[in-house]
Design a protein around this motif. Structure first.
Motif, short mmCIF file in Angstrom:
data_model
loop_
_atom_site.label_atom_id
_atom_site.label_comp_id
_atom_site.label_asym_id
_atom_site.label_seq_id
_atom_site.Cartn_x
_atom_site.Cartn_y
_atom_site.Cartn_z
N MET A 34 -15.98 -148.63 63.42
CA MET A 34 -16.29 -147.87 62.23
C MET A 34 -15.27 -148.23 61.15
N ASP A 35 -15.75 -148.27 59.93
CA ASP A 35 -14.92 -148.56 58.77
C ASP A 35 -13.79 -147.53 58.64
N SER A 36 -12.59 -147.98 58.33
CA SER A 36 -11.43 -147.06 58.26
C SER A 36 -11.58 -146.03 57.14
N ALA A 37 -12.23 -146.37 56.03
CA ALA A 37 -12.44 -145.41 54.94
C ALA A 37 -13.38 -144.29 55.39
N ILE A 38 -14.41 -144.64 56.13
CA ILE A 38 -15.35 -143.64 56.64
C ILE A 38 -14.66 -142.77 57.67
N PHE A 39 -13.85 -143.37 58.52
CA PHE A 39 -13.12 -142.59 59.52
C PHE A 39 -12.20 -141.58 58.82
N ALA A 40 -11.55 -142.00 57.74
CA ALA A 40 -10.66 -141.11 57.00
C ALA A 40 -11.43 -139.93 56.38
N GLU A 64 -10.99 -136.03 57.30
CA GLU A 64 -10.79 -135.02 56.26
C GLU A 64 -11.75 -133.84 56.46
N LEU A 65 -13.01 -134.16 56.76
CA LEU A 65 -13.99 -133.11 57.01
C LEU A 65 -13.62 -132.29 58.23
N LYS A 66 -13.24 -132.96 59.30
CA LYS A 66 -12.87 -132.25 60.52
C LYS A 66 -11.70 -131.31 60.27
N GLU A 67 -10.71 -131.77 59.54
CA GLU A 67 -9.55 -130.93 59.23
C GLU A 67 -9.94 -129.74 58.35
N CYS A 68 -10.90 -129.95 57.46
CA CYS A 68 -11.39 -128.88 56.60
C CYS A 68 -12.15 -127.83 57.41
#
Length: 105
Positions: free
Chosen positions: A1-7, A11-15
């Motif tokens: 998976m692309d690192s930008a998408i993983f980031a 971010e969503l998971k942390e939110c």
């Protein structure tokens, strides 16, 4: 998976962590397989312990806000842990596919 998408997924998971008790969080679909088109959405599989209308709305709102910030549509599949362990949903093709190909975040 692309690192930008993983980031973005991280971010969503942390939110979501303060909103609901997460049991599983994965990216699936074309973004996880890396065969996406430029306008593909980001499919996320979210397994929570407890789910009600208020929590579901907060999850959808977070997906929209983070997606908007990154010019990306985030499409959540939200289920409870009980649904994917104790009901027929556990044998659904999409759940089996996510368990096989989804990328844990």
């Amino acid at each position: 998976m692309d690192s930008a998408i993983f980031a973005i997924a991280r971010e969503l998971k942390e939110c979501l962590a303060p909103i609901c008790e997460l049991r599983d969080f994965r990216v699936f679909g074309s973004r996880a397989r890396t065969d996406f088109a430029g306008d593909s959405d980001l499919d996320v599989y979210i397994v929570v312990i407890t789910l009600n209308g208020e929590i579901k709305q907060k999850i959808f709102d977070a997906c929209w806000e983070i997606g908007f910030a990154h010019n990306l549509v985030i499409s959540p599949l939200i289920v409870t842990f009980a649904e994917v362990t104790q009901t027929a949903l556990r044998a659904a093709p999409i759940i089996r596919n996510i368990n096989r190909e989804g990328v844990a975040v």
